[in-house]
Design a protein around this motif. Structure first.
Motif, short mmCIF file in Angstrom:
data_model
loop_
_atom_site.label_atom_id
_atom_site.label_comp_id
_atom_site.label_asym_id
_atom_site.label_seq_id
_atom_site.Cartn_x
_atom_site.Cartn_y
_atom_site.Cartn_z
N UNK A 66 0.83 -1.22 0.00
CA UNK A 66 0.00 0.00 0.00
C UNK A 66 0.86 1.26 0.00
N UNK A 67 1.96 1.20 -0.76
CA UNK A 67 2.91 2.30 -0.88
C UNK A 67 2.19 3.62 -1.17
N UNK A 68 2.60 4.66 -0.45
CA UNK A 68 2.06 5.99 -0.67
C UNK A 68 3.11 7.05 -0.43
N UNK A 69 2.77 8.28 -0.73
CA UNK A 69 3.69 9.41 -0.62
C UNK A 69 2.99 10.58 0.05
N UNK A 70 3.66 11.18 1.02
CA UNK A 70 3.23 12.44 1.60
C UNK A 70 4.34 13.45 1.30
N UNK A 71 4.05 14.40 0.44
CA UNK A 71 5.07 15.36 0.00
C UNK A 71 5.25 16.45 1.04
N UNK A 72 6.50 16.69 1.40
CA UNK A 72 6.85 17.81 2.29
C UNK A 72 7.17 19.04 1.44
N UNK A 73 8.00 18.83 0.40
CA UNK A 73 8.33 19.93 -0.52
C UNK A 73 8.98 19.36 -1.77
N UNK A 74 8.81 20.11 -2.85
CA UNK A 74 9.41 19.78 -4.15
C UNK A 74 10.25 20.98 -4.57
N UNK A 75 11.53 20.75 -4.79
CA UNK A 75 12.45 21.81 -5.20
C UNK A 75 12.90 21.53 -6.62
N UNK A 76 12.67 22.47 -7.52
CA UNK A 76 13.00 22.30 -8.94
C UNK A 76 14.32 22.99 -9.25
N UNK A 77 15.15 22.32 -10.04
CA UNK A 77 16.42 22.88 -10.47
C UNK A 77 16.55 22.78 -11.98
N UNK A 78 17.77 22.84 -12.45
CA UNK A 78 18.04 22.73 -13.87
C UNK A 78 18.24 21.26 -14.22
N UNK A 79 17.26 20.66 -14.88
CA UNK A 79 17.26 19.24 -15.26
C UNK A 79 17.30 18.31 -14.05
N UNK A 80 16.77 18.75 -12.93
CA UNK A 80 16.66 17.88 -11.77
C UNK A 80 15.62 18.44 -10.80
N UNK A 81 15.15 17.56 -9.93
CA UNK A 81 14.32 18.00 -8.82
C UNK A 81 14.72 17.23 -7.58
N UNK A 82 14.40 17.83 -6.45
CA UNK A 82 14.59 17.19 -5.15
C UNK A 82 13.22 17.11 -4.50
N UNK A 83 12.86 15.90 -4.08
CA UNK A 83 11.58 15.67 -3.43
C UNK A 83 11.84 15.27 -1.99
N UNK A 84 11.33 16.07 -1.07
CA UNK A 84 11.40 15.81 0.36
C UNK A 84 10.04 15.22 0.71
N UNK A 85 10.00 13.96 1.19
CA UNK A 85 8.73 13.26 1.29
C UNK A 85 8.76 12.21 2.40
N UNK A 86 7.57 11.71 2.72
CA UNK A 86 7.43 10.57 3.62
C UNK A 86 6.88 9.41 2.82
N UNK A 87 7.51 8.25 2.96
CA UNK A 87 7.00 7.02 2.36
C UNK A 87 6.01 6.43 3.35
N UNK A 88 4.79 6.20 2.89
CA UNK A 88 3.77 5.58 3.73
C UNK A 88 3.50 4.17 3.22
N UNK A 89 3.17 3.28 4.13
CA UNK A 89 2.80 1.92 3.75
C UNK A 89 1.98 1.30 4.86
N UNK A 90 1.32 0.20 4.52
CA UNK A 90 0.50 -0.49 5.51
C UNK A 90 0.53 -1.99 5.25
N UNK A 91 1.25 -2.71 6.10
CA UNK A 91 1.24 -4.17 5.97
C UNK A 91 -0.17 -4.71 6.23
N UNK A 92 -0.54 -5.81 5.59
CA UNK A 92 -1.88 -6.38 5.78
C UNK A 92 -2.19 -6.61 7.27
#
Length: 132
Positions: A66-92
């Motif tokens: 049940x992989x998911x993403x909670x975005x903290x911030x997205x920083x855009x650069x020249x031909x790249x981005x940095x994603x600051x995020x939390x990986x969420x999941x839920x085992x059965x």
């Protein structure tokens, strides 16, 4: 960097995030260049090429049900981005879990991912995986 470049990079990052949220490794790999690389730093070595990426990304969805993403911030650069995020999941049958991560993603002139580096807060990863 021009405003048009920012908008295009933001759209590329959005498409890439949508592919991850679809839980479809083939959709993710389709957005990568043929000799693209991925590394989950501290967890695995560098993986290179579409066949290896497909296997690696499928493994991510197995490891984190049940992989998911909670975005903290997205920083855009020249031909790249940095994603600051939390990986969420839920085992059965268990409570949801999450941990902090940071992605640095590079793209080529065609907007295909050439390199993705993921860094995790390993104390949080360990706690999330060991939680009852």
């Amino acid at each position: 960097m021009s405003e048009a470049t920012k908008l295009n990079l933001a759209a590329i990052a959005d498409r890439y995030a949508a592919a991850w949220l679809s839980h479809d490794p083939q959709a993710i790999v389709a957005l990568h260049a043929p000799d693209s690389t991925f590394q989950a730093h501290g967890r695995s070595g560098e993986v290179k090429g579409k066949a290896a990426l497909l296997k690696e990304f499928a493994g991510v969805f197995e490891l984190y049900p049940n992989f998911g993403v909670e975005i903290r911030r997205l920083l855009l650069g020249d031909k790249h981005w940095t994603l600051d995020w939390d990986l969420t999941f839920q085992p059965p049958g268990k409570e949801p879990r999450k941990f902090h991560a940071l992605d640095v993603v590079e793209v080529d002139g065609a907007g295909l991912v050439t390199r993705k580096d993921t860094f995790f807060d390993f104390a949080q990863v360990k706690a999330a995986l060991e939680a009852k």
